[in-house]
Write a protein that holds these residues in place. Structure first.
Motif, PDB file in Angstrom:
ATOM      1  N   GLY A 158       0.815  -1.177  -0.028  1.00  0.00           N
ATOM      2  CA  GLY A 158       0.008   0.030  -0.105  1.00  0.00           C
ATOM      3  C   GLY A 158       0.757   1.190   0.069  1.00  0.00           C
ATOM      4  O   GLY A 158       0.306   2.406  -0.360  1.00  0.00           O
ATOM      5  N   LEU A 159       2.099   1.037   0.489  1.00  0.00           N
ATOM      6  CA  LEU A 159       2.929   2.393   0.448  1.00  0.00           C
ATOM      7  C   LEU A 159       4.009   2.373  -0.653  1.00  0.00           C
ATOM      8  O   LEU A 159       4.726   3.393  -0.853  1.00  0.00           O
ATOM      9  N   ASN A 160       3.881   1.605  -1.701  1.00  0.00           N
ATOM     10  CA  ASN A 160       4.857   1.462  -2.796  1.00  0.00           C
ATOM     11  C   ASN A 160       4.736   2.670  -3.410  1.00  0.00           C
ATOM     12  O   ASN A 160       5.834   3.482  -3.745  1.00  0.00           O
ATOM     13  N   LYS A 161       3.653   3.411  -3.701  1.00  0.00           N
ATOM     14  CA  LYS A 161       3.508   4.691  -4.592  1.00  0.00           C
ATOM     15  C   LYS A 161       4.017   5.663  -3.756  1.00  0.00           C
ATOM     16  O   LYS A 161       4.662   6.864  -4.503  1.00  0.00           O
ATOM     17  N   LEU A 162       3.718   5.757  -2.411  1.00  0.00           N
ATOM     18  CA  LEU A 162       4.414   6.866  -1.471  1.00  0.00           C
ATOM     19  C   LEU A 162       5.971   6.923  -1.767  1.00  0.00           C
ATOM     20  O   LEU A 162       6.408   8.263  -1.953  1.00  0.00           O
ATOM     21  N   PHE A 163       6.792   5.830  -1.925  1.00  0.00           N
ATOM     22  CA  PHE A 163       7.994   5.785  -2.129  1.00  0.00           C
ATOM     23  C   PHE A 163       8.521   6.414  -3.375  1.00  0.00           C
ATOM     24  O   PHE A 163       9.174   7.092  -3.665  1.00  0.00           O
ATOM     25  N   LEU A 164       7.729   5.747  -4.298  1.00  0.00           N
ATOM     26  CA  LEU A 164       7.863   6.236  -5.902  1.00  0.00           C
ATOM     27  C   LEU A 164       7.553   7.592  -6.199  1.00  0.00           C
ATOM     28  O   LEU A 164       8.294   8.222  -6.844  1.00  0.00           O
ATOM     29  N   ASN A 165       6.547   8.188  -5.419  1.00  0.00           N
ATOM     30  CA  ASN A 165       6.271   9.720  -5.448  1.00  0.00           C
ATOM     31  C   ASN A 165       7.662  10.301  -5.257  1.00  0.00           C
ATOM     32  O   ASN A 165       8.069  11.304  -5.952  1.00  0.00           O
ATOM     33  N   ALA A 166       8.400  10.069  -4.320  1.00  0.00           N
ATOM     34  CA  ALA A 166       9.709  10.517  -3.733  1.00  0.00           C
ATOM     35  C   ALA A 166      10.681  10.590  -4.955  1.00  0.00           C
ATOM     36  O   ALA A 166      11.347  11.462  -5.099  1.00  0.00           O
ATOM     37  N   LEU A 167      10.793   9.302  -5.515  1.00  0.00           N
ATOM     38  CA  LEU A 167      11.574   9.164  -6.529  1.00  0.00           C
ATOM     39  C   LEU A 167      11.349   9.454  -7.949  1.00  0.00           C
ATOM     40  O   LEU A 167      12.315  10.214  -8.498  1.00  0.00           O
ATOM     41  N   LEU A 168      10.262   9.500  -8.120  1.00  0.00           N
ATOM     42  CA  LEU A 168       9.614   9.711  -9.774  1.00  0.00           C
ATOM     43  C   LEU A 168       9.069  11.235  -9.823  1.00  0.00           C
ATOM     44  O   LEU A 168       9.376  12.035 -10.850  1.00  0.00           O
ATOM     45  N   LEU A 169       8.576  11.889  -8.872  1.00  0.00           N
ATOM     46  CA  LEU A 169       7.942  13.195  -8.858  1.00  0.00           C
ATOM     47  C   LEU A 169       8.796  14.363  -8.053  1.00  0.00           C
ATOM     48  O   LEU A 169       9.177  15.207  -8.894  1.00  0.00           O
ATOM     49  N   THR A 170       9.123  13.742  -6.887  1.00  0.00           N
ATOM     50  CA  THR A 170       9.767  15.095  -6.195  1.00  0.00           C
ATOM     51  C   THR A 170      11.039  15.800  -6.889  1.00  0.00           C
ATOM     52  O   THR A 170      11.313  16.985  -6.795  1.00  0.00           O
ATOM     53  N   PRO A 171      12.029  14.869  -7.224  1.00  0.00           N
ATOM     54  CA  PRO A 171      13.148  15.589  -7.948  1.00  0.00           C
ATOM     55  C   PRO A 171      12.804  16.858  -8.945  1.00  0.00           C
ATOM     56  O   PRO A 171      13.547  17.693  -9.402  1.00  0.00           O
ATOM     57  N   SER A 172      11.609  16.645  -9.500  1.00  0.00           N
ATOM     58  CA  SER A 172      11.448  17.647 -10.616  1.00  0.00           C
ATOM     59  C   SER A 172      10.617  18.913 -10.039  1.00  0.00           C
ATOM     60  O   SER A 172      10.368  19.958 -10.677  1.00  0.00           O
ATOM     61  N   ILE A 173      10.145  18.793  -8.696  1.00  0.00           N
ATOM     62  CA  ILE A 173       9.152  19.781  -8.191  1.00  0.00           C
ATOM     63  C   ILE A 173       9.991  20.727  -7.404  1.00  0.00           C
ATOM     64  O   ILE A 173      10.284  20.432  -6.252  1.00  0.00           O
ATOM     65  N   ARG A 174      10.076  21.991  -7.937  1.00  0.00           N
ATOM     66  CA  ARG A 174      10.933  23.054  -7.081  1.00  0.00           C
ATOM     67  C   ARG A 174      10.041  23.754  -6.148  1.00  0.00           C
ATOM     68  O   ARG A 174      10.363  24.213  -5.257  1.00  0.00           O
ATOM     69  N   ASN A 175       8.794  23.830  -6.556  1.00  0.00           N
ATOM     70  CA  ASN A 175       7.702  24.691  -5.804  1.00  0.00           C
ATOM     71  C   ASN A 175       6.448  24.099  -5.526  1.00  0.00           C
ATOM     72  O   ASN A 175       5.524  23.974  -6.155  1.00  0.00           O
ATOM     73  N   VAL A 176       6.489  23.214  -4.301  1.00  0.00           N
ATOM     74  CA  VAL A 176       5.017  22.624  -4.029  1.00  0.00           C
ATOM     75  C   VAL A 176       3.982  23.549  -3.741  1.00  0.00           C
ATOM     76  O   VAL A 176       2.804  23.079  -3.810  1.00  0.00           O
ATOM     77  N   ALA A 177       4.148  24.824  -3.500  1.00  0.00           N
ATOM     78  CA  ALA A 177       3.163  25.730  -3.343  1.00  0.00           C
ATOM     79  C   ALA A 177       2.215  25.769  -4.558  1.00  0.00           C
ATOM     80  O   ALA A 177       1.247  26.180  -4.658  1.00  0.00           O
ATOM     81  N   LEU A 178       2.789  25.003  -5.678  1.00  0.00           N
ATOM     82  CA  LEU A 178       2.004  25.210  -7.110  1.00  0.00           C
ATOM     83  C   LEU A 178       0.422  24.254  -6.728  1.00  0.00           C
ATOM     84  O   LEU A 178      -0.056  24.467  -7.803  1.00  0.00           O
ATOM     85  N   THR A 179       0.653  23.363  -5.778  1.00  0.00           N
ATOM     86  CA  THR A 179      -0.539  22.662  -5.283  1.00  0.00           C
ATOM     87  C   THR A 179      -1.761  23.525  -4.946  1.00  0.00           C
ATOM     88  O   THR A 179      -2.946  23.174  -4.776  1.00  0.00           O
ATOM     89  N   ALA A 180      -1.374  24.735  -4.274  1.00  0.00           N
ATOM     90  CA  ALA A 180      -2.374  25.504  -3.544  1.00  0.00           C
ATOM     91  C   ALA A 180      -3.378  26.190  -4.625  1.00  0.00           C
ATOM     92  O   ALA A 180      -3.024  26.379  -5.639  1.00  0.00           O
ATOM     93  N   ASP A 181      -4.373  26.499  -3.825  1.00  0.00           N
ATOM     94  CA  ASP A 181      -5.312  27.328  -4.825  1.00  0.00           C
ATOM     95  C   ASP A 181      -4.957  28.762  -4.932  1.00  0.00           C
ATOM     96  O   ASP A 181      -4.210  29.115  -4.107  1.00  0.00           O
TER      97      ASP A 181
END
Length: 630
Positions: free
Chosen positions: A607-630
């Motif tokens: 159940g947590l595979n994708k949580l770890f893969l989010n860190a590997l595949l997504l996070t390195p490309s995202i400089r500004n997580v505030a882009l998720t905000a409204d």
């Protein structure tokens, strides 16, 4: 030998005594030393003695000096040779066979009765059946069902939709009602595998002791992140026996796209597909905000694969991947949406091709590395470079997007004794330049402010008896409380000095977190939480507890009263409340991701595979997580 899994009947334990006496007599004849009923328990169902014992056999552990070489000098000065060890194992084998032959009628009768009694228990017990809907990730549910079938469990499917009330489930404190679709899986307990099913599926294994050779809980549906219910009523639903689990076919909806293809980030298989695309030089982006297009809703984390930036074979390739990975792609003809962000928004982030380093060798725990290796290499096809410390010291890290620091089985202390300040500075410089460090369990403890100071997260100190709570207002009251705390601490220190060895060992056991399932509130608006609900379960097996990050994002936080299953002292439960499991901090242009418990433990926490893969595949490309905000 305690604790013993409650699903193992007394007759099995009696057979353990019979075989134990037979082996003892054989060793006594030769004058060989031996011991029994020490070190190991019979609790966790995944071992070579407990699993057979839950399947009607008599499981026993015979072990001696494994990996000791040809000759070894024991502490009593005796020389133990390889031949001695062969003789000892041969003797136990013959003694066991002889005891079986001498008691063959009783052994066969008890073997038959094991299953007969299991069926009877399933007809009258407090749980009559488990019900498992396909859920939001049918392939992951199907994987768990296949595992159960391979264990000999009889599984059925509902021929029609149905509703039930008075159901129990893992996260709900009260009985619930639920409507189930046709095709939902049913595990009735009036079957020969009843004891194994109960051991694997029950939320709370009964505890008879606080000594654990292994983890104290393992609930299979929770580990897989699969929705499951159980009922004490007999089911009156038309059922058909399951012969095989069919994976849903992947489809490409909307025909050939002229603008982009979309992949929902709602399954483990979506991560397999994304990894393949990125590693084969296809371009993809991630949507940081939800949107709706062609009356279809797409959540945060949706993968956008643009047509104009990719190879001309994109459509044909995605058709192949849909079938290979059992995922759906959606072809769209425009970047304009009906609701939410447009596909050309600045809240759509282009993803880098993953180039990953996983630290290997000493001081990394071999099991922790092995789980990551098997997860990436065998299950998700994610390429990575294993590096030992000496290689990491000399490597040019600029080409890599992520470095994984696995657990060291020593709460960070082994890393501390092996990694010097020069290497720490090299890692910090690389992170500041845009790299992503992912540190897990002992790796996270090492990266924290208490050791390497790569992250600012502090390890939570244990509150001393009588210590004042932070923020007390009155100065005199503070002084009085502090004086009382100091006096109480001195009393406790003196009491501990007078403890016997047995008392100290019991205190250590009671204070441990030996593998306990805990509830975590997850921020699923953060990229690390993309594709998840707001409540998840994790398995924690170390006492390291962290303070909330002041400078970053506390993405996963243990809930109030977080214990879901397994042993946990009241004091540790209070200390864990509203502390972080998952933290993301920025360091320069890069990221530090800390997992306070291992999401890849033994590779069965699906159940947590994708949580770890989010860190590997997504996070390195995202400089500004505030882009998720409204």
């Amino acid at each position: 030998m305690k604790p013993v899994n409650k699903n193992i009947p007394k007759s099995t334990l009696e057979w353990g005594k019979i075989y134990g006496k037979a082996n003892a007599a054989a060793f006594d004849t030769m004058g060989w030393s031996y011991y029994s009923r020490e070190s190991f328990d019979l609790f966790y169902p995944g071992y070579g003695d407990s699993w057979p014992s839950l399947n009607g056999a008599i499981g026993m552990t015979y072990e001696q000096a494994g990996g000791a070489g040809v000759r070894v000098k024991r502490t009593d000065e005796a020389i133990l040779t390889l031949k001695d060890r062969i003789d000892h194992h041969t003797t136990t084998s013959w003694a066991t066979l002889r005891a079986t032959a001498e008691n063959r009628e009783k052994r066969l009768r008890d073997f038959y009765d094991f299953f007969k009694q299991a069926i009877a228990e399933g007809k009258t017990g407090p749980i009559r059946a488990f019900i498992i809907p396909p859920g939001s990730d049918p392939n992951r549910t199907g994987k768990m069902i296949r595992l159960l079938r391979n264990q000999g469990v009889e599984i059925y499917q509902a021929e029609k939709e149905f509703s039930l009330d008075g159901l129990d489930t893992y996260f709900a404190p009260k009985k619930v009602s639920r409507h189930f679709a046709a095709g939902s899986y049913i595990l009735p307990l009036d079957q020969p595998a009843k004891r194994l099913i109960t051991a694997l599926m029950e939320q709370e294994p009964a505890l008879t002791d606080t000594f654990f050779y292994d983890i104290s809980t393992w609930t299979l549906p929770v580990a897989y992140g699969v929705e499951a219910y159980w009922t004490g009523k007999a089911l009156s639903v038309p059922l058909v026996k399951l012969d095989s689990v069919k994976e849903p076919p992947g489809l490409l909806h909307g025909g050939k796209a002229s603008y982009a293809y979309l992949l929902k980030w709602n399954s483990n298989d979506a991560a397999r597909a994304l990894a393949w695309l990125l590693q084969n030089d296809y371009k993809a982006s991630v949507a940081m905000k939800p949107f709706e297009i062609n009356r279809e809703k797409f959540g945060r984390g949706t993968i956008i694969i643009p047509v104009h930036r990719n190879k001309v074979d994109l459509h044909d390739r995605l058709q192949e991947l849909a079938g290979k990975f059992h995922v759906d792609f959606y072809g769209v003809q425009s970047g304009s949406t009906e609701a939410g962000i447009d596909l050309g928004s600045d809240r759509v982030v282009s993803l880098k091709k993953p180039r990953i380093v996983v630290l290997a060798g000493s001081p990394v725990a071999s099991a922790a590395y092995g789980a990551i290796w098997a997860l990436l290499d065998e299950q998700y096809g994610v390429e990575f470079v294993p590096m030992k410390l000496e290689q990491l010291r000399s490597a040019d890290l600029r080409e890599y997007t992520a470095i994984v620091l696995p657990d060291d089985n020593a709460e960070g202390n082994d890393f501390k004794s092996h990694i010097d300040s020069i290497l720490v500075q090299k890692i910090k410089t690389w992170v500041s330049g845009g790299g992503t460090l992912i540190a897990i369990d002992g790796g996270a403890a090492f990266a924290s402010a208490a050791m390497a100071k790569i992250a600012t997260v502090k390890i939570k100190e244990k509150k001393k008896p009588g210590e004042p709570e932070p923020g007390a207002q009155q100065k005199d009251a503070k002084q009085d409380t502090a004086a009382a705390a100091k006096k109480e601490e001195k009393v406790q220190d003196e009491l501990e000095k007078m403890m016997t060895v047995e008392q100290r060992e019991r205190k250590r056991r009671l204070e441990s977190i030996p593998g306990t399932i805990l509830r975590v509130r997850l921020d699923n608006s953060h990229p690390l939480g993309f594709g998840y609900d707001s409540l998840i379960a994790v398995l924690k097996k170390t006492k390291t507890i962290y303070e909330l990050s002041d400078n970053g994002y506390n993405v996963g936080i243990y809930t109030k009263s977080p214990r879901l299953s397994g042993y946990l002292s009241k004091e540790n439960e209070r200390r864990l409340e509203e502390t972080p499991f998952l933290v993301h901090e920025k360091l320069g242009s890069g990221n530090v991701v800390l997992f306070g418990a291992d999401p890849n433990f033994r590779l069965f926490w699906e159940g947590l595979n994708k949580l770890f893969l989010n860190a590997l595949l997504l996070t390195p490309s995202i400089r500004n997580v505030a882009l998720t905000a409204d």
